[in-house]
Every structure is written in C-alpha cells, then in structure tokens.
Design a protein around this motif. Structure first.
Motif, PDB file in Angstrom:
ATOM      1  N   GLU A   1       0.043   7.157   6.715  1.00 48.57           N
ATOM      2  CA  GLU A   1      -1.371   7.136   6.307  1.00 48.57           C
ATOM      3  C   GLU A   1      -1.488   6.770   4.834  1.00 48.57           C
ATOM      4  O   GLU A   1      -0.780   7.339   3.989  1.00 48.57           O
ATOM      5  CB  GLU A   1      -1.994   8.508   6.561  1.00 48.57           C
ATOM      6  N   PRO A   2      -2.377   5.840   4.471  1.00 51.15           N
ATOM      7  CA  PRO A   2      -2.536   5.461   3.067  1.00 51.15           C
ATOM      8  C   PRO A   2      -3.008   6.636   2.216  1.00 51.15           C
ATOM      9  O   PRO A   2      -3.774   7.488   2.667  1.00 51.15           O
ATOM     10  CB  PRO A   2      -3.599   4.354   3.110  1.00 51.15           C
ATOM     11  N   LEU A   3      -2.548   6.674   0.973  1.00 52.95           N
ATOM     12  CA  LEU A   3      -2.897   7.748   0.048  1.00 52.95           C
ATOM     13  C   LEU A   3      -4.081   7.303  -0.808  1.00 52.95           C
ATOM     14  O   LEU A   3      -3.935   6.462  -1.692  1.00 52.95           O
ATOM     15  CB  LEU A   3      -1.697   8.095  -0.838  1.00 52.95           C
TER      16      LEU A   3
ATOM     17  N   VAL B   1       2.103  16.475  -3.700  1.00 55.54           N
ATOM     18  CA  VAL B   1       2.881  15.276  -3.390  1.00 55.54           C
ATOM     19  C   VAL B   1       3.973  15.040  -4.438  1.00 55.54           C
ATOM     20  O   VAL B   1       3.725  15.130  -5.648  1.00 55.54           O
ATOM     21  CB  VAL B   1       1.948  14.050  -3.317  1.00 55.54           C
ATOM     22  N   THR B   2       5.172  14.729  -3.960  1.00 56.33           N
ATOM     23  CA  THR B   2       6.294  14.361  -4.820  1.00 56.33           C
ATOM     24  C   THR B   2       6.672  12.902  -4.552  1.00 56.33           C
ATOM     25  O   THR B   2       6.184  12.285  -3.604  1.00 56.33           O
ATOM     26  CB  THR B   2       7.518  15.255  -4.550  1.00 56.33           C
TER      27      THR B   2
ATOM     28  N   VAL C   1       0.855  -1.188   0.000  1.00 58.14           N
ATOM     29  CA  VAL C   1       0.000   0.000   0.000  1.00 58.14           C
ATOM     30  C   VAL C   1       0.892   1.240   0.000  1.00 58.14           C
ATOM     31  O   VAL C   1       1.877   1.302   0.745  1.00 58.14           O
ATOM     32  CB  VAL C   1      -0.927   0.025   1.234  1.00 58.14           C
ATOM     33  N   LEU C   2       0.546   2.210  -0.818  1.00 55.26           N
ATOM     34  CA  LEU C   2       1.298   3.461  -0.861  1.00 55.26           C
ATOM     35  C   LEU C   2       0.868   4.349   0.306  1.00 55.26           C
ATOM     36  O   LEU C   2      -0.328   4.612   0.489  1.00 55.26           O
ATOM     37  CB  LEU C   2       1.052   4.174  -2.188  1.00 55.26           C
TER      38      LEU C   2
ATOM     39  N   ARG D   1       1.502   4.853  -7.129  1.00 54.24           N
ATOM     40  CA  ARG D   1       2.469   5.950  -7.075  1.00 54.24           C
ATOM     41  C   ARG D   1       2.265   6.957  -8.214  1.00 54.24           C
ATOM     42  O   ARG D   1       2.297   8.173  -8.015  1.00 54.24           O
ATOM     43  CB  ARG D   1       3.896   5.392  -7.127  1.00 54.24           C
ATOM     44  N   GLY D   2       2.034   6.437  -9.411  1.00 51.36           N
ATOM     45  CA  GLY D   2       1.900   7.315 -10.567  1.00 51.36           C
ATOM     46  C   GLY D   2       0.732   8.274 -10.464  1.00 51.36           C
ATOM     47  O   GLY D   2       0.791   9.390 -10.990  1.00 51.36           O
TER      48      GLY D   2
END
Length: 201
Positions: free
Chosen positions: A91-93, A53-54, A40-41, A75-76
């Motif tokens: 925290e999950p995005l 976000v970077t 999980v991101l 991520r993309g």
C-alpha cells in the motif's frame, strides 16, 4: 554472369535493409506499448495501526504513471511517522495514512494526540478521519451516561483484523483533541467505560 551476380547482391542488400527496417519498427512499437511507470514508496509488509515506520518497513515500487495516489511521501518523510489504521503490504504511504507524532500539522494550535480505550464493537464501525463524540458510561449504571468530548477526530485504529468474541472487549483509538479534552478523556477512562458515537461536527 557478372550481371546476374550484381542482381543477386542488390537483392540481398534490399532484403537486409528491409529486415533492418522491420527490426527498428518492432523496437519502436515495443517502446510505445511499454507502460510508463513512476517510483512510489509502499509498505514492505503489513503494518499495524499505531506502528512507527522504520526504514525496514518501506520499499520503492514501480507503478503505472498516474495510478499512484496523491501526496505519496518520500522515504525521508515517511520514516518516523505513525500508521493511521492497519496497512497492507504494497500500500502506498501517503500523508493521510501516516501521521507525524507530536507535530499534528494542519490541526491548528493546541491540538494534542491521545489514545482512548473504547468498546471494540464501536471501533470496528468507524474509520480514520471520522469525527466522533466520546461518551462515558458508568459500568455500575448508577449515574447516567455523559458526553466527555465532542467532535474528536480519529487518526489511528486498532491493529489486526480479528475481532474478539468477548462482549466486554475493548480497543485503542488514537484521536486528536485539545489538551483539556485529553485530560477529560483520561479522567473519564479511570472511572467510566468509554464509547463513541458518530459526530457531525
């Protein structure tokens, strides 16, 4: 003696086979007990509201399968989005925690993103996704308060946890409205002090 030797060898083979079987069973038991996980991101560190976000802001974490929230972004898709309200490290995005600047998918044609400065006390009482009415108040009290925009949706909150002790402290909110609504808010912000009240719309 040969008979005794054969018996000893047979006994040793039985013990070795039993030990091997126990080792296999122990391994299978360990596999059954190990929780299944999924990648999980998540946020690598705390992220302020409104931050874009970077790649350096995110990392992949393993969580038990089924424990991750729905609609976690890859991520993309996460990189380049704006944080809707402060986020903690780990925290999950998800698609509701990050908004796509300029795209405003799901809000329909004509939707625009704008920021307004309101009383800080008001900002602490609302959350992302709330719909509010924005009220303009004459600082001098010479004209009555009036509703500048109705039913705008809050999509970003002020960053940080500290609340100023000043009575006149202001905070920035990101809201989605129409172009006409954004212009009205901008005009009102030049001459009025803005406040928000919860809207049922």
């Amino acid at each position: 003696m040969d008979r005794i030797g054969h018996l000893i060898d047979d006994h040793r083979r039985l013990i070795a086979a039993a030990c091997a079987a126990l080792a296999v069973l122990a391994g299978l038991s360990s596999l059954r007990q190990a929780p299944r996980t999924q990648p999980v991101l998540v946020a690598r560190h705390d992220l302020a509201s409104g931050h874009v976000v970077t790649a350096e802001d995110v990392r992949v974490a393993s969580v038990p399968r089924g424990a991750a929230p729905d609609h976690v972004l890859p991520r993309g898709d996460a990189v380049g989005r704006r944080v809707a309200g402060p986020m903690r490290a780990g925290e999950p995005l998800t698609d509701v925690r990050l908004v796509r600047p300029g795209a405003l998918e799901g809000y329909g044609p004509g939707a625009v993103y704008t920021t307004i400065r309101v009383d800080e006390a008001d900002a602490t009482a609302i959350g992302v996704g709330d719909r509010v009415d924005v009220v303009g108040v004459d600082p001098g009290g010479e004209t009555p308060a009036e509703v500048v925009a109705r039913g705008v949706e809050v999509v970003t909150l002020p960053g940080g946890d500290a609340v100023s002790a000043r009575a006149d402290a202001v905070a920035s909110l990101g809201v989605v409205t129409t172009e006409a609504g954004a212009l009205a808010l901008a005009r009102a912000g030049l001459s009025s002090r803005l406040s928000v009240i919860t809207s049922s719309g």
